[in-house]
Every structure is written in C-alpha cells, then in structure tokens.
Write an enzyme that holds these catalytic residues in place. Structure first.
Site, PDB file in Angstrom:
ATOM      1  N   ASP A 147       0.861  -1.179   0.000  1.00  0.00           N
ATOM      2  CA  ASP A 147       0.000   0.000   0.000  1.00  0.00           C
ATOM      3  C   ASP A 147       0.899   1.231   0.000  1.00  0.00           C
ATOM      4  OD1 ASP A 147       1.022   0.169   2.519  1.00  0.00           O
ATOM      5  OD2 ASP A 147      -0.867  -0.134   3.559  1.00  0.00           O
ATOM      6  N   SER A 148       0.308   2.415   0.024  1.00  0.00           N
ATOM      7  CA  SER A 148       1.105   3.638  -0.078  1.00  0.00           C
ATOM      8  C   SER A 148       1.478   4.190   1.284  1.00  0.00           C
ATOM      9  CB  SER A 148       0.300   4.697  -0.818  1.00  0.00           C
ATOM     10  OG  SER A 148      -0.804   5.097   0.006  1.00  0.00           O
ATOM     11  N   GLY A 202      -0.648   5.720   3.059  1.00  0.00           N
ATOM     12  CA  GLY A 202      -1.620   6.780   3.340  1.00  0.00           C
ATOM     13  C   GLY A 202      -2.604   6.379   4.432  1.00  0.00           C
ATOM     14  N   ASP A 213      -2.748   8.294  -1.341  1.00  0.00           N
ATOM     15  CA  ASP A 213      -4.065   8.908  -1.358  1.00  0.00           C
ATOM     16  C   ASP A 213      -4.437   9.361   0.047  1.00  0.00           C
ATOM     17  OD1 ASP A 213      -4.327   6.404  -0.253  1.00  0.00           O
ATOM     18  OD2 ASP A 213      -6.285   6.005  -1.105  1.00  0.00           O
ATOM     19  N   GLN A 241     -11.402   7.074  -4.822  1.00  0.00           N
ATOM     20  CA  GLN A 241     -11.956   7.460  -3.526  1.00  0.00           C
ATOM     21  C   GLN A 241     -13.331   8.087  -3.746  1.00  0.00           C
ATOM     22  OE1 GLN A 241     -11.114   6.853  -0.486  1.00  0.00           O
ATOM     23  NE2 GLN A 241      -8.926   6.250  -0.517  1.00  0.00           N
ATOM     24  N   GLY A 253     -11.133   3.512   0.750  1.00  0.00           N
ATOM     25  CA  GLY A 253     -12.072   4.262   1.585  1.00  0.00           C
ATOM     26  C   GLY A 253     -13.348   3.512   1.916  1.00  0.00           C
ATOM     27  N   ASP A 293      -7.482  -7.482   0.042  1.00  0.00           N
ATOM     28  CA  ASP A 293      -6.526  -7.720   1.135  1.00  0.00           C
ATOM     29  C   ASP A 293      -7.240  -7.368   2.424  1.00  0.00           C
ATOM     30  OD1 ASP A 293      -6.179  -4.624   0.901  1.00  0.00           O
ATOM     31  OD2 ASP A 293      -5.176  -5.208   2.760  1.00  0.00           O
ATOM     32  N   CYS A 332     -11.483 -29.469   6.038  1.00  0.00           N
ATOM     33  CA  CYS A 332     -10.364 -28.551   5.784  1.00  0.00           C
ATOM     34  C   CYS A 332      -9.059 -29.330   5.759  1.00  0.00           C
ATOM     35  CB  CYS A 332     -10.309 -27.474   6.862  1.00  0.00           C
ATOM     36  SG  CYS A 332      -8.910 -26.340   6.660  1.00  0.00           S
ATOM     37  N   CYS A 369      -5.989 -27.996   6.106  1.00  0.00           N
ATOM     38  CA  CYS A 369      -4.863 -27.310   6.746  1.00  0.00           C
ATOM     39  C   CYS A 369      -4.236 -28.200   7.814  1.00  0.00           C
ATOM     40  CB  CYS A 369      -5.286 -25.966   7.331  1.00  0.00           C
ATOM     41  SG  CYS A 369      -6.085 -26.057   8.950  1.00  0.00           S
ATOM     42  N   CYS A 390      -6.284 -28.528  11.116  1.00  0.00           N
ATOM     43  CA  CYS A 390      -7.450 -29.419  11.064  1.00  0.00           C
ATOM     44  C   CYS A 390      -7.043 -30.876  10.870  1.00  0.00           C
ATOM     45  CB  CYS A 390      -8.413 -28.965   9.965  1.00  0.00           C
ATOM     46  SG  CYS A 390      -9.290 -27.437  10.406  1.00  0.00           S
ATOM     47  N   HIS A 404      -5.315 -22.036   9.953  1.00  0.00           N
ATOM     48  CA  HIS A 404      -6.644 -22.450   9.511  1.00  0.00           C
ATOM     49  C   HIS A 404      -7.377 -21.321   8.794  1.00  0.00           C
ATOM     50  CE1 HIS A 404     -10.572 -24.080   9.086  1.00  0.00           C
ATOM     51  NE2 HIS A 404     -11.036 -22.991   9.668  1.00  0.00           N
TER      52      HIS A 404
END
Lengths: 390, 390
Positions: free
Chosen positions: B93-94, B96, B147, B188, B215, B265, B303, B305, B308, B334
């Site tokens: 990310d920036s 900001g 931003d 934005q 935002g 994300d 699952c 993983c 699990c 998990h």
C-alpha cells in the site's frame, strides 16, 4: 511378559555412554535432549517441527496439565500422545518441582504437599498416589516419582527432605501399575556426596527402570554441579538410563555426558530463543544487537533448520525488534535444531571413539555466557514469575 | 517493450470475473485474497505456510517498513521478496491509510502529509514522490499511489480530499519509473456515487495498469459498501484488474466478486485467528467457548490445513486458554486456508458458470457476525491502538 522398555549401551568412552532406550512410542538415541512442552506444547512449535529437528523425546509438565486442561480430559483423548499430536516418546515430570517453584502457600507433610494454583489460587493436594494416578492418566512413556526439591546448598534441609523423598519413591512404585510406562526414581541430596550416595543406594534397591538426578541447575555453581555428577553417576547402576533433570546449557550437557549422563530436559534453548539469544557453535548470539542490522548471513552458516535456510540475521533482527510473534518461533526452530545437532555430534563422536576430542574442541570454541549474567537473568525471570503470580 | 504485467479474463458471470494477473513473480489466479504482512511478515506465519495454503499474493505496509527497518535496508537485500523470503507476488500500500489511522499529529497540505511515528514520535513527511521512492525501493510487484483516506460519510471532506488525491495520483504516476512494478490508482469518494464516478473517470484517463477502490470498510454499513461497489465497478475499465482494499469478511468478498472485484486484502482473517475466532462454512467459531472443551473434532471437518489435520477443537481450546503462542499460529493457519479455499471455490464456480448458485448457497449457510458486535470489536481494537500509542 517382556518389558516394553529396553536400555542398551552400544559404546562407552570413559564414563560417557552411547546408548538407546526403547519405549512404546519409539527408540530414543542417547545421549538425548528433550525440549519442554509444559502445557502439552513446545512453545511456538508443532509436532512436525520436532520431527524435522530430529527430536527423540519431549517433556510435559504434570503440574500444569493437572491444573489445565486436567488429566482426566487428556485421558479421554487416549493420553498426551493423541491429545497433542506427538507420537514419539514423552516424559512427564512429577509436578514436584513446579509445586515448589510456582505454586503458592505450599505446605508439605509426610503424606503429601498442599498448595494453591498459580493460575487461580484454588487449593490442591499432591500425594505420591495421586501423582501416579495423574501420570498414568496422562500416559507418557516415562513417568517420574514425586520428590521434594530442596535448596542444593542446605545440608540439613536436604537430609530431612531426602528421607521423605525416599518414602514417597517407595509409595510411587507401589501405586504405579502401567506396564507400558516406565517409572524413574530421582536421586536427590543437593551438592553433598554422602547424601547423593545414600540416595542412589536407596533407590537402586527399589530397582527402577531408570534414574534421574534432580535438584541440580537450581542455584549451585557449575563446578559444584559437575562435582556432584562425579560423585553420583558411579553410584547408579550401569545398565539403566540416567537422566539429568533441568539441564540444557550446551556446555553443561557436554560435561554431563562426559560424566555418564544419558539424557536431559530443559526450557533453556526454547526460552533463550524467545529472548533473542540464538545458539551457535561460538556461543549465544544476541540477534537484537545493532551489529546484525544489515547482516545477510544466516544465524549459523552450517545449520539446516528452516530459519537458517531461509532468513538473514538482518531479517530476524527486524522481526524481533518489531515484536513479531514469528521471531519467537523462528528463533526456537533454530535453537532446537542446534540442540538436536549437538546431541547428534555427541553420539557420532562416541560412536567414533573421539568424544574426548569433541568435548575439548566444543568447549574451546563455545563461549560460555558469564555466570553472573546467567544468575541475574534467572533472578529476573523468577521475579517476573512472582510478579505475575501475585 | 512488452509489459511484465498481463491481465486476462477467462470467464464472466454477470459482473463477476474469473481472471489472471501476471506479474514478475508469478501469475495470480483471480478472484484472489491477499493476507497482510504488515512488517514483512504475515503474523505467526512463514513463507512456506503461505505457499501451502495456496496464497497467490500478499500485502506489506509501506508506512511500517519505511519506519522499521527502513526501505533502504530492504533495498540492499534486493527488495522485499528476498528480504522476507517470499518469492511470489507482493503488493504494498502507499502508507496513506496508516498515516491517517496510526500516526500522530498528522498535518496534510497540498505537497504531502507530515506526521509523527507511532513507534517513537519522530517526525516524518510523506509526499507522492517520496512514497514512490519508498515503494520502488521495497520492490513489490504492485505499488499503490498515495491517497487521502476520508470518512466515507462526510461529503464535503471527501470532495476536497478527492481533488488532492487526484493531483497526488498524477504526481505518483510521473514519479514512478520501475517497469517491473505496476502502479495502481485508487478511486476514492466515500459512499457518494457522483464522487466515485468522477474519481473513476479522472483516474481512467491516467491509464493505470489496475485500479483499487479505497475508503470502504472503514465505518459505513455493508449495504452502503455494496451500493458503492454497484456504482463504482461499472465506471472502471473492463480490461484492468480491480482491487477492493481492506475487505476480508467472507460474505463481503462473495458480494464484491459478484459486483466485479478481482482481488482483496485484509488483516481480518489473521487477526480473528489471534482472537480465537476461527472461520468455517457456517460462520465464525469461537474456539474459547466451553462447548469445545472436550470436542474431538477438527475446527472444520473438510479442511486440509495442518491444524485441522492434526488437532482437535479441545486441544486448540486448551492452547488458547493456556495463552500458548502456538494457538495464535494454528488458528491463523486455519483461517488463511479457509480464505484461500473460499477463493478457490469462487474461481471454480465462475469456471463452471455456477457462481450465482455458489453465492446463494454460501450466504445461506454462512452466519454473518452481528454488525453491532463487529463495530464494537473494531472500536475496541482502535481504542487499544490509541492506548498503546499514547
């Protein structure tokens, strides 16, 4: 019926022994080091990490597991092995050491010890019979008798405690019935040769399948500890495994193997890692030091652990300084590998008949942390436990 | 010169897209979810864990890495990939958003934003040009423009902030020069359709290789967020990837994919895990609850993983209650797997032309946490940040 446990010596060099101890969950190559999984978990690690590092034995703490989650719950899962997902050999201590170092308002009498939980202040009582019940429910391969852990420098206290510890050892032996679990006796007696020898002699006649030496690495000097091993090991039967409890500094392990010890447990390597002290053949490396800020090398060039194969000292230092949980784990992975590699090197040296040379070379290179620093660190740790508990 | 970046749509269903985005460190199958490695580490995890879970992209935070260990140090290691040992695609990310949510005494002006570090109070200044310098030094595959992140419900503020954010986007584009790094624009405009549309239109003419929607998920209701996506996605070019920043609740991901978002994300799945909230197809499972004390089942039956496959709910509950660090990691393993499996199911449904049915079935089964509970949790978290910082 044939015993589920077989101890076998392959080679000796002086007092040092290359051996194996077969248990229901596998054969432990000795000399061996067991990391500590106090609450049924070696802190920050998983069973697959222990396997990858080459661990042949781990320890869990009866006192902690009795209080939480409770030995009956663990028993419903078929014991510690299935509960914690570790299918190799497990040893539990008796809880005695924790009752004396962690619990509150402890009162000892001939029948047992009464104490308050360090977690919630609730009142509990351990007797030799109850501890056997707990350890048999937890189901480790190796269980320990309930003993009283005295200040190693106090002769009178050790003398009194020893008599009771011996009576408790007899009661534990009577109360123990699982044939798939080996119950070890614990030699006590502080730093006093006469007490150690009488303790060893008494316990020998009870014919335990293995013997521990307890009450060391709790405040005496290294010289005193080594001297006590010099006195005690020859008093133990040759044909049974010997376990030095609570010892885990690399230099102490080398010196104790030299004197005839077969295996060890200690929180030291894992606790050091969480403090940023990483073990190398040259001694401890404090990864937080500024000198590693841009160091592209791994912690230890010839280490095969995931941490050393993947990350630079600079990255690890960043994680420690940034307070990342991953730092604690990556450091622990390395320190555990270092310990397992050390034990492997010791076994290899014994197999080749070069343990004497290995010992000299290791101790010449490995820089031992200053004793006053170590004692200060221990005092600080114990103070933090007190502060947390009150 | 041919671009190092290729975005390609394989299939659509309504507004939803099955696509791939090729970067210098690999091709990301989209829709995709990127876990957050704020300080160049996804908390409690290692690169091998991310690979095992099937992660195609991770995010790191420019603000944090600029402050510690510093982008110049990371640059000497050849960038984030080699520094952190993750060789798949990375996005930064920036900074900001962090300057506005974490830093102190921030003052914004036309040229940039001045603030004090939340770590040591030291004074710093971000300009679009410096942020481009930092992100190019960090070397992720995808970088973001600087931003200004405004309260999504404040029209006047958003209007003013938007004009400046657009001028900063232009300056970022001019300052950015790495051909092996894709610089994304950020739309934005809060929850206001006219602002979102003018923002999308403005940024389109700058011809970024991808567009983020910023935002959102910062205080508005889910209904407002979905409505904003309904307005904004159609205003973005079809042939470029679309990134919804900071969104990670499973239900929001399904709804955003439905509206045309390609990737996400969020710290949510990893942070929830550290709080003992484990994701399942039925919703969140609070592993600390007493009902799991003796539950032998894994967190999620189907699952794959490590957690699990290896441990019962009872054991995990024990580790959480005992305060074991391993609990945080096992829960994170998990939750990350759950998110990657969810994205895989979404992609599979799109490939089969059954995303509509998948969406309906998922939302019918997945019990969404009560909104008031979520807002209270967020407020508590932000209060704890404030408390820690002051």
């Amino acid at each position: 019926m044939q015993s589920a446990f077989v101890y076998s010596i392959q080679q000796t060099e002086g007092a040092a022994r290359l051996s194996t101890f077969t248990t229901p969950h596998g054969t432990i190559a000795m000399p061996a080091f067991a990391p500590v999984g106090t609450q049924a978990n070696v802190k920050t690690l998983e069973p697959r990490d222990l396997t990858a590092a080459g661990c042949g034995l781990i320890l869990a703490n009866t006192y902690h597991l009795y209080l939480r989650p409770g030995h009956r719950l663990v028993e419903t899962f078929g014991g510690l092995h299935t509960f914690m997902g570790w299918h190799g050999p497990i040893l539990t201590d008796s809880g005695g050491f924790q009752v004396f170092s962690l619990a509150h308002q402890r009162q000892i009498d001939e029948q047992g010890v009464t104490f308050r939980s360090h977690i919630d202040g609730s009142r509990h009582r351990f007797t030799p019979e109850l501890v056997m019940e707990i350890e048999q429910a937890l189901g480790p391969d190796i269980a320990m008798v309930l003993d009283e852990c005295a200040n190693p420098l106090d002769y009178v206290y050790n003398q009194q405690a020893l008599a009771r510890t011996h009576r408790w050892a007899e009661r534990c032996k009577i109360a123990h019935s699982r044939p798939d679990q080996a119950l070890f006796g614990i030699v006590q007696g502080g730093i006093f040769p006469d007490l150690r020898q009488s303790s060893a002699a008494f316990l020998r006649q009870l014919d335990f399948p293995g013997y521990a030496i307890g009450g060391l690495a709790v405040g005496e000097t290294k010289t005193q500890m080594y001297a006590t091993l010099d006195e005690t090991c020859p008093a133990l039967p040759t044909e049974k495994p010997r376990y030095l409890m609570g010892v885990g500094a690399p230099e102490d392990i080398v010196e104790a193997v030299y004197r005839g010890i077969d295996f060890f447990d200690c929180v030291l390597p894992t606790r050091l890692a969480r403090n940023g002290a990483l073990l190398t053949p040259d001694g401890r490396l404090n990864i937080r030091n500024a000198q590693y800020a841009a160091d592209p090398r791994p912690v230890q060039e010839d280490c095969a652990c995931y941490t050393c194969r993947t990350f630079s000292r600079a990255y690890l230092r960043h994680l420690y300084r940034a307070g990342e949980i991953s730092a604690l784990r990556l450091g622990t992975l390395h320190n555990l590998q270092f310990m397992q590699d050390l034990m492997g090197q010791i076994r290899q040296a014994l197999a080749n008949g070069h343990f004497g040379e290995f010992r000299a070379a290791f101790l010449a290179r490995y820089q031992i942390s200053d004793q006053s620093v170590r004692h200060e660190q221990r005092a600080r740790y114990q103070a933090s436990l007190q502060a947390r508990a009150t």
